[in-house]
Motif scaffolding. Sequence first.
Motif, PDB file in Angstrom:
ATOM      1  N   GLY A 208       0.850  -1.190   0.000  1.00 15.92           N
ATOM      2  CA  GLY A 208       0.000   0.000   0.000  1.00 15.92           C
ATOM      3  C   GLY A 208       0.878   1.229   0.000  1.00 15.92           C
ATOM      4  N   PHE A 209       0.529   2.198  -0.830  1.00 14.95           N
ATOM      5  CA  PHE A 209       1.318   3.418  -0.841  1.00 14.95           C
ATOM      6  C   PHE A 209       1.239   4.078   0.533  1.00 14.95           C
ATOM      7  N   GLU A 210       2.402   4.482   1.043  1.00 14.50           N
ATOM      8  CA  GLU A 210       2.442   5.103   2.362  1.00 14.50           C
ATOM      9  C   GLU A 210       1.687   6.422   2.362  1.00 14.50           C
ATOM     10  N   GLY A 211       1.711   7.137   1.243  1.00 15.03           N
ATOM     11  CA  GLY A 211       1.031   8.419   1.162  1.00 15.03           C
ATOM     12  C   GLY A 211       0.449   8.622  -0.224  1.00 15.03           C
ATOM     13  N   LEU A 212      -0.609   9.414  -0.301  1.00 16.84           N
ATOM     14  CA  LEU A 212      -1.262   9.751  -1.559  1.00 16.84           C
ATOM     15  C   LEU A 212      -1.526  11.244  -1.557  1.00 16.84           C
ATOM     16  N   SER A 213      -1.048  11.943  -2.591  1.00 14.67           N
ATOM     17  CA  SER A 213      -1.309  13.373  -2.714  1.00 14.67           C
ATOM     18  C   SER A 213      -1.925  13.647  -4.072  1.00 14.67           C
ATOM     19  N   VAL A 214      -2.742  14.695  -4.132  1.00 15.69           N
ATOM     20  CA  VAL A 214      -3.453  15.049  -5.358  1.00 15.69           C
ATOM     21  C   VAL A 214      -3.209  16.518  -5.655  1.00 15.69           C
ATOM     22  N   ASP A 215      -2.728  16.802  -6.862  1.00 14.13           N
ATOM     23  CA  ASP A 215      -2.603  18.172  -7.345  1.00 14.13           C
ATOM     24  C   ASP A 215      -3.845  18.497  -8.160  1.00 14.13           C
ATOM     25  N   GLY A 216      -4.738  19.304  -7.622  1.00 10.91           N
ATOM     26  CA  GLY A 216      -5.988  19.625  -8.288  1.00 10.91           C
ATOM     27  C   GLY A 216      -7.159  19.355  -7.362  1.00 10.91           C
ATOM     28  N   ASP A 217      -8.346  19.809  -7.740  1.00 12.93           N
ATOM     29  CA  ASP A 217      -9.522  19.718  -6.885  1.00 12.93           C
ATOM     30  C   ASP A 217     -10.427  18.563  -7.293  1.00 12.93           C
ATOM     31  N   VAL A 218     -10.926  17.863  -6.269  1.00 15.66           N
ATOM     32  CA  VAL A 218     -11.990  16.879  -6.447  1.00 15.66           C
ATOM     33  C   VAL A 218     -13.209  17.418  -5.709  1.00 15.66           C
ATOM     34  N   PRO A 219     -14.412  16.874  -5.961  1.00 11.21           N
ATOM     35  CA  PRO A 219     -15.604  17.410  -5.295  1.00 11.21           C
ATOM     36  C   PRO A 219     -15.463  17.427  -3.777  1.00 11.21           C
ATOM     37  N   LEU A 220     -16.058  18.423  -3.159  1.00 13.17           N
ATOM     38  CA  LEU A 220     -16.006  18.577  -1.710  1.00 13.17           C
ATOM     39  C   LEU A 220     -16.499  17.313  -1.020  1.00 13.17           C
ATOM     40  N   GLY A 221     -15.706  16.820  -0.070  1.00 13.88           N
ATOM     41  CA  GLY A 221     -16.076  15.613   0.663  1.00 13.88           C
ATOM     42  C   GLY A 221     -15.652  14.326   0.009  1.00 13.88           C
ATOM     43  N   TYR A 222     -14.997  14.416  -1.162  1.00 15.34           N
ATOM     44  CA  TYR A 222     -14.575  13.238  -1.903  1.00 15.34           C
ATOM     45  C   TYR A 222     -13.063  13.263  -2.106  1.00 15.34           C
ATOM     46  N   GLY A 223     -12.489  12.122  -2.434  1.00 21.51           N
ATOM     47  CA  GLY A 223     -11.054  12.027  -2.643  1.00 21.51           C
ATOM     48  C   GLY A 223     -10.699  10.749  -3.375  1.00 21.51           C
ATOM     49  N   PHE A 224      -9.403  10.549  -3.571  1.00 23.54           N
ATOM     50  CA  PHE A 224      -8.932   9.357  -4.261  1.00 23.54           C
ATOM     51  C   PHE A 224      -8.599   8.258  -3.257  1.00 23.54           C
ATOM     52  N   GLU A 225      -8.852   7.034  -3.682  1.00 28.18           N
ATOM     53  CA  GLU A 225      -8.481   5.838  -2.930  1.00 28.18           C
ATOM     54  C   GLU A 225      -7.814   4.871  -3.901  1.00 28.18           C
ATOM     55  N   VAL A 226      -6.800   4.159  -3.432  1.00 27.00           N
ATOM     56  CA  VAL A 226      -6.058   3.237  -4.280  1.00 27.00           C
ATOM     57  C   VAL A 226      -6.455   1.806  -3.940  1.00 27.00           C
ATOM     58  N   VAL A 227      -6.769   1.023  -4.988  1.00 21.86           N
ATOM     59  CA  VAL A 227      -7.180  -0.377  -4.824  1.00 21.86           C
ATOM     60  C   VAL A 227      -6.189  -1.271  -5.560  1.00 21.86           C
ATOM     61  N   ASP A 228      -5.696  -2.305  -4.872  1.00 23.31           N
ATOM     62  CA  ASP A 228      -4.788  -3.290  -5.456  1.00 23.31           C
ATOM     63  C   ASP A 228      -5.591  -4.545  -5.773  1.00 23.31           C
ATOM     64  N   THR A 229      -5.714  -4.882  -7.066  1.00 27.85           N
ATOM     65  CA  THR A 229      -6.497  -6.052  -7.464  1.00 27.85           C
ATOM     66  C   THR A 229      -5.671  -7.332  -7.537  1.00 27.85           C
ATOM     67  N   GLY A 230      -4.365  -7.219  -7.369  1.00 31.80           N
ATOM     68  CA  GLY A 230      -3.484  -8.370  -7.522  1.00 31.80           C
ATOM     69  C   GLY A 230      -2.773  -8.387  -8.858  1.00 31.80           C
ATOM     70  N   SER A 231      -3.329  -7.664  -9.838  1.00 33.53           N
ATOM     71  CA  SER A 231      -2.675  -7.541 -11.139  1.00 33.53           C
ATOM     72  C   SER A 231      -2.768  -6.117 -11.687  1.00 33.53           C
ATOM     73  N   SER A 232      -3.366  -5.234 -10.911  1.00 33.40           N
ATOM     74  CA  SER A 232      -3.466  -3.834 -11.331  1.00 33.40           C
ATOM     75  C   SER A 232      -3.652  -2.951 -10.111  1.00 33.40           C
ATOM     76  N   ILE A 233      -3.374  -1.667 -10.300  1.00 33.37           N
ATOM     77  CA  ILE A 233      -3.627  -0.663  -9.277  1.00 33.37           C
ATOM     78  C   ILE A 233      -4.645   0.315  -9.851  1.00 33.37           C
ATOM     79  N   ILE A 234      -5.740   0.504  -9.135  1.00 25.19           N
ATOM     80  CA  ILE A 234      -6.806   1.386  -9.580  1.00 25.19           C
ATOM     81  C   ILE A 234      -6.922   2.558  -8.617  1.00 25.19           C
TER      82      ILE A 234
END
Length: 332
Positions: A208-234
């Motif tokens: 799991g990535f130790e940290g996640l940062s985003v340059d730019g705005d996402v909707p208020l109250g929302y953000g990015f999450e990283v999912v590991d499927t075993g063969s891809s990162i989403i």
Amino acid sequence: MYGNGTLNVPAPITNHGTIELTAQTSSYATILNASAGNEVSNLGTLRTLAGSGGTRALNTQLENDGLVEIQGTTTLGRSGAQHQNRGTMKVQAGLSMTGTSFTNVNGARLENSSTITNTQFNIVNEGTWAIGDAIGTSTITGDYIQTVDGRAVIKIGGLTPDTEHDQMVVGGVAQLDGRLRIQLVNGFEPKFGDQFVILTAGSTSSNGFEGLSVDGDVPLGYGFEVVDTGSSIIAQVVQKVQGVNPDEVPLTLSDPSPGIAGQVNTFQVSGAAGGGQEDGAAVGDRLRRRALALLPLDALLLPRAPRENLVLVGRHLAHHELGARQVDAAAV
């Protein structure tokens, strides 16, 4: 000269200038040979060019503290080579590496918008790994290891990989640690539920990535999450603060001329901060920035103190449940 060209290095050298390997008249090979103990330490620029065709060969161990640019199909390495990039390396054409190891060290930057063939050893990223200025795909045929100090940079400007967002393709195992930095580009505004396949691999072994940062705005109250499927990162857009509807206007100023000392302004806020103090602080900061963006020009020309009071509104909201409320911008 006509025909293949070879530069033999009989003793260790340090390059402070520019070395270019190219062909100008036909599809000839251009080769730099440096045996063990006779390394080329690059503090300047080392560049392989496509020229009029042919291959480029750096038969040496890479020791880069400057700039390396691979613009023509290139082979790099020799038996026992332990390659290190401590500067900047830009791979814009196919690069095949031999040796025993390659490390992009902490503080270095590698941009790969082509294909790196590394079947003999793992690529270890302790620094920054990116695609380049344009959106594209970074391909590694072997294994990729990102350490706790490493960082991967992914640009997202739409839903389609390679043309609208960056993607890393790893032929072997991708072992991921460290940080992920997402850069929103081309004015793209992601929505709740959007998914971006930012990495594919033969298999993933992720702490799991130790940290996640985003340059730019996402909707208020929302953000990015990283999912590991075993063969891809989403990377997907998820709800971070419960009860916030991104389709509602998150902040409105009821008075056309806010920011005057002693004036009470109405802030209409949708939702409640249910995600803990850290989420509330993030929402408060977003509200503060949104409020400042909505200030008219004359309010920005006011003395500093009234404007600072409005800045404190976001911090104040960060420690309270959010709802429709009135806030005295001069008194908070």
